[in-house]
Design a protein around this motif. Structure first.
Motif, short mmCIF file in Angstrom:
data_model
loop_
_atom_site.label_atom_id
_atom_site.label_comp_id
_atom_site.label_asym_id
_atom_site.label_seq_id
_atom_site.Cartn_x
_atom_site.Cartn_y
_atom_site.Cartn_z
N SER A 80 0.82 -1.08 -0.01
CA SER A 80 0.04 -0.21 0.04
C SER A 80 1.03 1.35 -0.05
N LEU A 81 0.62 2.22 -0.99
CA LEU A 81 1.32 3.41 -1.03
C LEU A 81 0.55 4.57 -0.81
N THR A 82 -0.51 4.65 0.12
CA THR A 82 -1.19 5.64 0.53
C THR A 82 -0.93 6.64 1.08
N LYS A 83 0.45 6.48 1.60
CA LYS A 83 1.30 7.57 2.52
C LYS A 83 2.19 8.18 1.48
N PHE A 84 1.93 7.95 0.40
CA PHE A 84 2.83 8.60 -0.60
C PHE A 84 2.26 8.89 -1.87
N THR A 85 2.67 10.08 -2.56
CA THR A 85 2.34 10.45 -3.70
C THR A 85 3.22 9.61 -4.95
N VAL A 86 2.74 8.99 -5.81
CA VAL A 86 3.38 8.17 -6.76
C VAL A 86 3.60 9.06 -7.95
N LEU A 87 4.79 9.40 -8.07
CA LEU A 87 5.31 10.25 -9.06
C LEU A 87 5.64 9.56 -10.42
N SER A 88 5.95 8.25 -10.44
CA SER A 88 5.99 7.57 -11.51
C SER A 88 5.89 5.88 -11.27
N GLY A 89 5.52 5.27 -12.01
CA GLY A 89 5.53 3.97 -11.76
C GLY A 89 4.19 3.33 -11.88
N PRO A 90 3.89 1.96 -11.86
CA PRO A 90 5.20 0.96 -11.90
C PRO A 90 5.98 0.85 -13.26
N LYS A 91 7.25 0.74 -13.28
CA LYS A 91 7.94 0.49 -14.26
C LYS A 91 8.84 -0.74 -13.97
N GLN A 92 9.18 -1.35 -15.08
CA GLN A 92 10.01 -2.56 -15.01
C GLN A 92 11.21 -2.44 -15.53
N GLU A 93 12.22 -3.10 -14.89
CA GLU A 93 13.53 -2.89 -15.18
C GLU A 93 14.24 -4.25 -15.06
N PHE A 94 14.98 -4.55 -16.25
CA PHE A 94 15.68 -6.05 -16.45
C PHE A 94 17.30 -5.73 -16.36
N GLY A 95 17.77 -6.94 -16.08
CA GLY A 95 19.22 -6.71 -15.90
C GLY A 95 19.63 -7.99 -15.33
N LEU A 191 15.84 6.77 -27.27
CA LEU A 191 14.90 5.33 -27.52
C LEU A 191 15.77 4.42 -26.58
N GLU A 192 15.12 3.59 -25.78
CA GLU A 192 15.73 2.59 -24.92
C GLU A 192 14.87 1.49 -25.13
N VAL A 193 15.59 0.22 -25.30
CA VAL A 193 14.94 -1.11 -25.55
C VAL A 193 15.51 -1.89 -24.35
N ASN A 194 14.77 -2.99 -23.89
CA ASN A 194 15.48 -3.94 -22.99
C ASN A 194 16.16 -5.12 -23.78
N ALA A 206 10.17 -1.05 -25.59
CA ALA A 206 10.58 0.14 -26.22
C ALA A 206 10.07 1.29 -25.34
N THR A 207 11.05 2.24 -25.02
CA THR A 207 10.72 3.48 -24.20
C THR A 207 11.38 4.65 -24.80
N GLN A 261 5.04 -2.34 -25.25
CA GLN A 261 5.76 -3.89 -25.44
C GLN A 261 5.46 -4.24 -26.83
N LEU A 262 6.38 -4.70 -27.48
CA LEU A 262 6.33 -4.84 -29.02
C LEU A 262 6.49 -6.45 -29.43
N TYR A 263 5.31 -7.09 -30.05
CA TYR A 263 5.68 -8.18 -30.34
C TYR A 263 6.16 -8.64 -31.92
N PRO A 264 7.18 -8.69 -32.11
CA PRO A 264 7.52 -8.92 -33.56
C PRO A 264 6.49 -10.03 -34.39
#
Length: 646
Positions: A80-95, A191-194, A206-207, A261-264
């Protein structure tokens, strides 16, 4: 001697036993350690973290749910994030990370949050479903100080009221400065791609991002169409949300312009189209600051015409675009491709069940086949089944429950097959096979169901009246005979209705003969009537709702209405489903009707402009009138053609 020897023998026996026990303990300990290492190697690791752990009340923090060494994540439920202001997200990171000498992959769900209160804010664990198991992360907390930061991220511009004037040199224009150099240094479109290599059907994220240290008003003028991909947009509706990232050692405000999200759909080298962002950048003149150095409080938080007059500001229009990125799409291997493979890429499960295993021949049977998992579910079609002899199947109905915010798409599709059997008997539906390609292992996998037996009984007889024994001898009266033979009633009513219609038609004809002069229509008159009818149909405005919206000041759905009504008209005109109408298909559709290339190109350009506007913040301008008129002109041109059945 005997006692001594016996004592010595006992001593050596105890020693051998102790040695043996120690040896066994070592073996058990080694086996236990090996099992732990093997288990740890395949065990997923999940954690919840917030960074930094302590902030001032006007600062932001980054909350991450990190999942390591897991390939079948089905669902993530954040705390729960009710005590926060969500500026961005959810975003997914891979690595990838290195742990205990091993290279492990991870995925992280990232939120940028700003606390609403001060003090210690406890953050509950997140829930993660991996396969069929549910896991809970650790809990964490954020300490929020009651102080105001001297390096606040809450402002659109780096810095705060307390920083020295030199900290704002990026958007101060001094004599001798080169505007182009200042823009190139402080605004970057990326342009960033995973990933840059994938298989057909494997998603690529693609972002398109804007990195900026300047004040600007930006608008997307050219939106990439992603030809060659099936597209699922992940762009947040809050386009004003941003994060702070470092690039080449400098900190920027980062805005996500578009994320998908792109599906070739085919193999080969596919270039992702660039996005074009129009920016109106504002700089404060150095000479204006020299005159107002004693009154600069809050000036750089928002210098508008109310705080800075026009003579103190320089406006510069700049068009930004990203460097191109090419995705190398690998074809799915032909070797060992199963016969039941139909393009599914991902990881899936399948289950099948008959609604009834015993039913009469005058009722349809139903088979429910559900495919669940993660992958290109949105492209999945109904599997082809092998039906036993004597069974007549019908086209299946499809119901889907998909979470398109997950990458890949997660959820399930249910296919409902109806079928009939005219001959009673016992039947066996053969085992159903479904094959998919697992991009993680670069191999095909086949799953299946068990054979499903069912029995078809004789058709049910006429309805027996309640409380009447089947073998009872009841006098059959005329009324009973009629109600026991319901077809008599139907035939009688049909004869009455038909007779009434014939009498009415004959009376109308007699009246018409008295008041009209018979006119024999020749072939040319019939053609003229057809033209008049077609013209009357074409006079109807297919863009009626769009036109009504155009003249209303409070209507913000102009482009959505134009998109829907235009495609609806084309759908009816060319007998094509609206979902199949896009810039790529209209050319083929209209070529079959011998419609001129100029009209086709105009329509393609219009559809592209509408699509751009759909992904751009709504702004009422003169383009709306021009686009509406252009759409009307194109539709009138199409109406001049005689459309053949496709």
């Amino acid at each position: 001697m005997y006692n001594l020897a016996q004592g010595q023998m006992g001593y050596f026996c105890d020693r051998d036993e102790r040695v043996m026990n120690l040896f066994l303990r070592k073996i058990l300990l080694s086996c236990f350690c090996s099992l732990v290492m093997i288990f740890a190697k395949g065990q997923a690791d999940i954690s919840l973290s917030i960074s930094p752990a302590q902030v001032d009340k006007d600062e932001y923090a980054t909350l991450k749910i990190i999942i390591t060494n897991a390939t079948d994540v089905n669902r993530v439920t954040p705390p729960s994030l009710t005590k926060f202001t969500v500026l961005s997200g959810p975003k997914q990171e891979f690595g990838n990370i290195r742990m205990n000498g091993q290279q492990l992959s991870y995925v992280a769900i990232v939120y940028t949050v700003k606390p609403k209160t001060t003090g210690r804010i406890a953050i509950e664990p997140a829930l993660v479903q991996i396969g069929r198991q549910s896991y809970k992360t650790n809990a964490t907390a954020l300490q929020v100080n009651n102080a105001v930061s001297t390096n606040s991220a809450g402002s659109l511009y780096p810095g705060s009221r307390e920083r020295p004037l030199s900290a704002f040199s990026d958007y101060i224009f001094r004599k001798g400065d080169n505007i182009a150099d200042k823009v190139n240094k402080n605004m970057i479109m990326r342009l960033e791609v995973n990933k840059t290599s994938c298989y057909v059907g494997e998603p690529v994220i693609a972002t398109y991002k804007l990195y900026t240290r300047l004040k600007s008003e930006s608008k997307l003028s050219e939106n990439p169409s992603f030809n060659g991909f099936s597209v699922i947009d992940l762009t947040s509706h809050d386009i004003s949300a941003y994060t702070r990232e470092k690039l080449n050692g400098r900190e920027y405000n980062v805005y996500t312009i578009r994320k998908a999200q792109l599906y070739p759909l085919q193999s080969g080298s596919i270039a992702l189209e660039p996005a074009v962002l129009e920016n109106n950048i504002q700089f404060i003149k150095d000479e204006y600051l020299d005159k107002h150095r004693n009154n600069l409080t809050g000036l750089f938080d928002d210098f508008t015409e109310a705080s800075v007059p026009a003579e103190g500001v320089i406006n510069q229009s700049v068009s930004l675009t990203n460097k191109p990125v090419t995705i190398e799409v690998k074809a799915l291997p032909e070797l060992s491709k199963p016969a039941s493979f139909a393009g599914a890429v991902g990881k899936f499960n399948m289950e099948a069940v008959l609604e009834k295993t015993i039913f009469p021949s005058n009722e349809p049977g139903k088979l429910l086949l559900r495919i669940s998992g993660s992958g290109n579910l949105q492209l999945m079609t109904a599997p082809t089944l092998l039906w036993p002899a004597g069974i007549e199947p019908f086209d299946p109905k499809v119901a889907e429950n998909l979470d398109k915010t997950m990458v890949p798409v997660n959820g399930n599709k249910t296919f409902e097959y109806s079928f009939s059997a005219n001959t009673p008997g016992d039947y066996m539906l053969p085992a159903i096979s479904f094959s998919y390609f697992d991009a993680g292992t670069a191999s095909y996998k086949t799953i299946g169901t068990k054979p499903l037996p069912f029995t078809v009984t004789k058709a049910t007889g006429p309805v027996v009246l309640a409380n009447r024994p089947v073998n009872s001898k009841t006098a059959v009266t005329g009324i009973n005979r009629i109600f026991n033979n319901r077809w008599w009633i139907i035939v009688f009513l049909a004869i009455v209705m038909l007779s009434g219609m014939l009498i009415w038609v004959r009376n109308e004809r007699r009246v018409a003969e008295k008041h009209t002069i018979p006119v024999l229509l020749n072939e040319e008159q019939l053609k003229l009537n057809s033209i008049i009818e077609t013209s009357a149909i074409n006079q109807q405005n297919p863009l009626e709702k769009t036109e009504a919206c155009l003249f209303r000041d409070d209507c913000i759905s102009f482009y959505s209405l134009l998109n829907v009504e235009l495609k609806s008209y084309l759908s009816k005109k060319f007998a094509v489903e609206p979902i199949n109408i896009n810039t790529g298909t209209v050319a083929a559709i209209m070529d079959k009707q011998n419609i001129s290339n100029d009209t086709v190109l105009q329509l393609q350009q219009l559809l592209k402009q509408i699509e751009w506007q759909l992904y751009t913040p709504f702004e009422r301008n003169d383009k709306m009138n021009a686009m509406y008129q252009e759409a009307q002109d194109i539709l009138q041109m199409i109406n001049t053609y005689s459309i053949r059945n496709l």
